[in-house]
Design a protein around this motif. Structure first.
Motif, PDB file in Angstrom:
ATOM      1  N   ILE A  20       0.856  -1.184   0.000  1.00 27.58           N
ATOM      2  CA  ILE A  20       0.000   0.000   0.000  1.00 27.58           C
ATOM      3  C   ILE A  20       0.896   1.239   0.000  1.00 27.58           C
ATOM      4  O   ILE A  20       1.838   1.330   0.798  1.00 27.58           O
ATOM      5  CB  ILE A  20      -0.909   0.042   1.255  1.00 27.58           C
ATOM      6  N   THR A  21       0.609   2.200  -0.876  1.00 27.92           N
ATOM      7  CA  THR A  21       1.354   3.461  -0.871  1.00 27.92           C
ATOM      8  C   THR A  21       0.871   4.325   0.280  1.00 27.92           C
ATOM      9  O   THR A  21      -0.322   4.632   0.379  1.00 27.92           O
ATOM     10  CB  THR A  21       1.158   4.212  -2.202  1.00 27.92           C
ATOM     11  N   GLY A  22       1.780   4.704   1.157  1.00 31.55           N
ATOM     12  CA  GLY A  22       1.422   5.529   2.293  1.00 31.55           C
ATOM     13  C   GLY A  22       0.862   6.877   1.865  1.00 31.55           C
ATOM     14  O   GLY A  22       1.405   7.517   0.971  1.00 31.55           O
ATOM     15  N   GLY A  23      -0.228   7.302   2.506  1.00 30.08           N
ATOM     16  CA  GLY A  23      -0.792   8.615   2.228  1.00 30.08           C
ATOM     17  C   GLY A  23      -1.609   8.705   0.960  1.00 30.08           C
ATOM     18  O   GLY A  23      -1.986   9.812   0.547  1.00 30.08           O
ATOM     19  N   ILE A  24      -1.927   7.583   0.309  1.00 33.64           N
ATOM     20  CA  ILE A  24      -2.641   7.595  -0.957  1.00 33.64           C
ATOM     21  C   ILE A  24      -4.027   8.213  -0.828  1.00 33.64           C
ATOM     22  O   ILE A  24      -4.530   8.850  -1.748  1.00 33.64           O
ATOM     23  CB  ILE A  24      -2.725   6.161  -1.547  1.00 33.64           C
ATOM     24  N   THR A  25      -4.678   8.041   0.315  1.00 29.35           N
ATOM     25  CA  THR A  25      -5.974   8.656   0.608  1.00 29.35           C
ATOM     26  C   THR A  25      -5.944   9.162   2.043  1.00 29.35           C
ATOM     27  O   THR A  25      -5.053   8.817   2.820  1.00 29.35           O
ATOM     28  CB  THR A  25      -7.133   7.648   0.474  1.00 29.35           C
ATOM     29  N   ALA A  26      -6.933   9.954   2.394  1.00 27.80           N
ATOM     30  CA  ALA A  26      -7.010  10.460   3.766  1.00 27.80           C
ATOM     31  C   ALA A  26      -7.183   9.324   4.766  1.00 27.80           C
ATOM     32  O   ALA A  26      -6.712   9.410   5.908  1.00 27.80           O
ATOM     33  CB  ALA A  26      -8.168  11.455   3.881  1.00 27.80           C
ATOM     34  N   ASP A  27      -7.860   8.250   4.343  1.00 30.42           N
ATOM     35  CA  ASP A  27      -8.111   7.112   5.241  1.00 30.42           C
ATOM     36  C   ASP A  27      -7.210   5.924   4.914  1.00 30.42           C
ATOM     37  O   ASP A  27      -7.594   4.776   5.118  1.00 30.42           O
ATOM     38  CB  ASP A  27      -9.575   6.693   5.154  1.00 30.42           C
ATOM     39  N   TRP A  28      -5.986   6.189   4.446  1.00 23.68           N
ATOM     40  CA  TRP A  28      -5.154   5.108   3.914  1.00 23.68           C
ATOM     41  C   TRP A  28      -4.840   4.027   4.928  1.00 23.68           C
ATOM     42  O   TRP A  28      -4.675   2.857   4.553  1.00 23.68           O
ATOM     43  CB  TRP A  28      -3.869   5.668   3.307  1.00 23.68           C
ATOM     44  N   THR A  29      -4.778   4.362   6.211  1.00 27.61           N
ATOM     45  CA  THR A  29      -4.479   3.316   7.202  1.00 27.61           C
ATOM     46  C   THR A  29      -5.644   2.333   7.353  1.00 27.61           C
ATOM     47  O   THR A  29      -5.441   1.205   7.824  1.00 27.61           O
ATOM     48  CB  THR A  29      -4.129   3.919   8.572  1.00 27.61           C
ATOM     49  N   ASP A  30      -6.842   2.718   6.910  1.00 28.87           N
ATOM     50  CA  ASP A  30      -7.957   1.764   6.929  1.00 28.87           C
ATOM     51  C   ASP A  30      -7.687   0.611   5.966  1.00 28.87           C
ATOM     52  O   ASP A  30      -8.166  -0.509   6.169  1.00 28.87           O
ATOM     53  CB  ASP A  30      -9.265   2.453   6.542  1.00 28.87           C
ATOM     54  N   TYR A  31      -6.916   0.882   4.905  1.00 30.41           N
ATOM     55  CA  TYR A  31      -6.552  -0.191   3.983  1.00 30.41           C
ATOM     56  C   TYR A  31      -5.610  -1.189   4.657  1.00 30.41           C
ATOM     57  O   TYR A  31      -5.648  -2.383   4.358  1.00 30.41           O
ATOM     58  CB  TYR A  31      -5.902   0.382   2.718  1.00 30.41           C
ATOM     59  N   LEU A  32      -4.766  -0.709   5.557  1.00 30.50           N
ATOM     60  CA  LEU A  32      -3.888  -1.621   6.289  1.00 30.50           C
ATOM     61  C   LEU A  32      -4.720  -2.573   7.149  1.00 30.50           C
ATOM     62  O   LEU A  32      -4.456  -3.786   7.193  1.00 30.50           O
ATOM     63  CB  LEU A  32      -2.927  -0.834   7.182  1.00 30.50           C
ATOM     64  N   LEU A  33      -5.710  -2.021   7.836  1.00 33.35           N
ATOM     65  CA  LEU A  33      -6.566  -2.853   8.681  1.00 33.35           C
ATOM     66  C   LEU A  33      -7.369  -3.834   7.839  1.00 33.35           C
ATOM     67  O   LEU A  33      -7.596  -4.978   8.251  1.00 33.35           O
ATOM     68  CB  LEU A  33      -7.500  -1.959   9.500  1.00 33.35           C
ATOM     69  N   ALA A  34      -7.780  -3.389   6.649  1.00 30.29           N
ATOM     70  CA  ALA A  34      -8.509  -4.284   5.751  1.00 30.29           C
ATOM     71  C   ALA A  34      -7.617  -5.430   5.277  1.00 30.29           C
ATOM     72  O   ALA A  34      -8.062  -6.581   5.179  1.00 30.29           O
ATOM     73  CB  ALA A  34      -9.042  -3.497   4.548  1.00 30.29           C
ATOM     74  N   CYS A  35      -6.352  -5.112   4.985  1.00 33.01           N
ATOM     75  CA  CYS A  35      -5.395  -6.151   4.578  1.00 33.01           C
ATOM     76  C   CYS A  35      -5.230  -7.189   5.675  1.00 33.01           C
ATOM     77  O   CYS A  35      -5.238  -8.403   5.414  1.00 33.01           O
ATOM     78  CB  CYS A  35      -4.042  -5.520   4.257  1.00 33.01           C
ATOM     79  N   GLU A  36      -5.061  -6.710   6.901  1.00 28.69           N
ATOM     80  CA  GLU A  36      -4.905  -7.635   8.027  1.00 28.69           C
ATOM     81  C   GLU A  36      -6.128  -8.531   8.174  1.00 28.69           C
ATOM     82  O   GLU A  36      -6.012  -9.758   8.294  1.00 28.69           O
ATOM     83  CB  GLU A  36      -4.676  -6.849   9.316  1.00 28.69           C
ATOM     84  N   ALA A  37      -7.312  -7.919   8.123  1.00 26.20           N
ATOM     85  CA  ALA A  37      -8.549  -8.677   8.314  1.00 26.20           C
ATOM     86  C   ALA A  37      -8.763  -9.709   7.220  1.00 26.20           C
ATOM     87  O   ALA A  37      -9.368 -10.762   7.453  1.00 26.20           O
ATOM     88  CB  ALA A  37      -9.734  -7.712   8.367  1.00 26.20           C
ATOM     89  N   ALA A  38      -8.249  -9.419   6.013  1.00 28.14           N
ATOM     90  CA  ALA A  38      -8.452 -10.324   4.872  1.00 28.14           C
ATOM     91  C   ALA A  38      -7.415 -11.435   4.801  1.00 28.14           C
ATOM     92  O   ALA A  38      -7.484 -12.281   3.910  1.00 28.14           O
ATOM     93  CB  ALA A  38      -8.447  -9.523   3.579  1.00 28.14           C
ATOM     94  N   GLY A  39      -6.432 -11.438   5.715  1.00 29.07           N
ATOM     95  CA  GLY A  39      -5.486 -12.548   5.757  1.00 29.07           C
ATOM     96  C   GLY A  39      -4.061 -12.245   5.383  1.00 29.07           C
ATOM     97  O   GLY A  39      -3.265 -13.169   5.166  1.00 29.07           O
ATOM     98  N   ALA A  40      -3.688 -10.961   5.309  1.00 25.70           N
ATOM     99  CA  ALA A  40      -2.283 -10.626   5.024  1.00 25.70           C
ATOM    100  C   ALA A  40      -1.386 -11.089   6.161  1.00 25.70           C
ATOM    101  O   ALA A  40      -1.765 -11.036   7.333  1.00 25.70           O
ATOM    102  CB  ALA A  40      -2.131  -9.116   4.833  1.00 25.70           C
ATOM    103  N   ASP A  41      -0.185 -11.535   5.812  1.00 23.47           N
ATOM    104  CA  ASP A  41       0.786 -11.974   6.814  1.00 23.47           C
ATOM    105  C   ASP A  41       1.746 -10.859   7.199  1.00 23.47           C
ATOM    106  O   ASP A  41       2.375 -10.900   8.258  1.00 23.47           O
ATOM    107  CB  ASP A  41       1.580 -13.162   6.275  1.00 23.47           C
ATOM    108  N   ALA A  42       1.899  -9.894   6.354  1.00 19.94           N
ATOM    109  CA  ALA A  42       2.673  -8.678   6.594  1.00 19.94           C
ATOM    110  C   ALA A  42       2.186  -7.685   5.547  1.00 19.94           C
ATOM    111  O   ALA A  42       1.459  -8.066   4.614  1.00 19.94           O
ATOM    112  CB  ALA A  42       4.177  -8.915   6.467  1.00 19.94           C
TER     113      ALA A  42
END
Length: 253
Positions: A20-42
């Motif tokens: 994920i590119t940091g700062g891509i949207t105002a809510d970009w850290t929500d994408y990190l949480l979505a990745c974790e919830a969907a099964g990302a390992d890192a």
């Protein structure tokens, strides 16, 4: 970081690492949480940079958009400090940003923000010593790149100095979506695994669940960047991106 991924790989799990590119949207850290919830390992987090020589058009566009929003290293790390993600975070960046602050200060700031690993994509192993020391002192894993043209001697040196995992570039060129996984990916993963006990993840061009599964046959997992960033650039919400990541997670097993 190394322990986390090694434990999962040892259990037979193929690692899935979205980018994920940091700062891509105002809510970009929500994408990190979505990745974790969907099964990302890192999760790899790209720091937007004005001259990203290894990035193809999609990630370049994402970087430009983040910079236009005013994203900086400081703002991205501040955002990370304000969120708790339950999988290791790896910052992927360019040497210019590291050297501007100085490796020791840069690595310390990453660690303070909760980052677990660092990948400096344009820093060759011959010049990595100062960053290697700074990363070790800050407790960061140092992720290094290997390519199909990497010699056996150089491959052994890279494997000796890396920690966390080794990033195997599937093709010579820039990042980007591709129709098929290059045949060189499996051969490279096999070479790397012969000289290192670290997980070997294949990246550059992994664009679909079937491609992720194919790339991971000889490797320990995959890094997926441009395909996901295209979805975000086209307006996908964190929930919609999570569906895509979950499909890749399912394909990897």
């Amino acid at each position: 970081m190394s322990t986390s991924l090694l434990a999962r790989v040892a259990d037979g799990r193929k690692a899935l690492v979205p980018y994920i590119t940091g700062g891509i949207t105002a809510d970009w850290t929500d994408y990190l949480l979505a990745c974790e919830a969907a099964g990302a390992d890192a999760i790899e987090i790209g720091l937007p940079f004005s001259d990203p020589v290894l990035d193809g058009p999609t990630v370049q566009e994402a970087s430009d958009r983040a910079l236009a929003r005013g994203a900086t290293v400081a703002s991205i790390l501040a955002d990370l400090s304000a969120v708790t993600v339950g999988v290791p975070l790896v910052v992927m960046t360019y040497a210019n940003l590291v050297m501007r602050a100085g490796p020791a200060i840069f690595c310390a700031r990453l660690a303070e923000a909760g980052v677990a690993g660092l990948l400096v994509s344009d820093l060759p192993v011959d010049e990595v010593a100062e960053v290697e020391l700074a990363a070790a002192e800050a407790g960061l894993a140092l992720i290094l790149l290997v390519a199909p043209v990497t010699s056996d001697e150089r491959l052994a040196e890279i494997a000796r100095r890396a920690s966390g995992y080794l990033y195997a570039i599937s093709v010579m060129g820039t990042t980007g979506e591709r129709a098929t996984v290059a045949g060189s990916a499996a051969a490279l993963a096999t070479r790397v695994k012969a000289v290192s006990d670290l997980p070997v993840l294949v990246g550059f061009g992994i664009s679909s669940p079937s491609q992720a599964a194919a790339a991971a046959e000889a490797a320990d997992g995959v890094v997926v960047g441009s395909a996901l960033m295209r979805r975000i650039l086209d307006g996908a919400t964190p929930g919609e991106l999570a569906v895509d990541i979950a499909s890749m997670r399912s394909a990897l097993g």
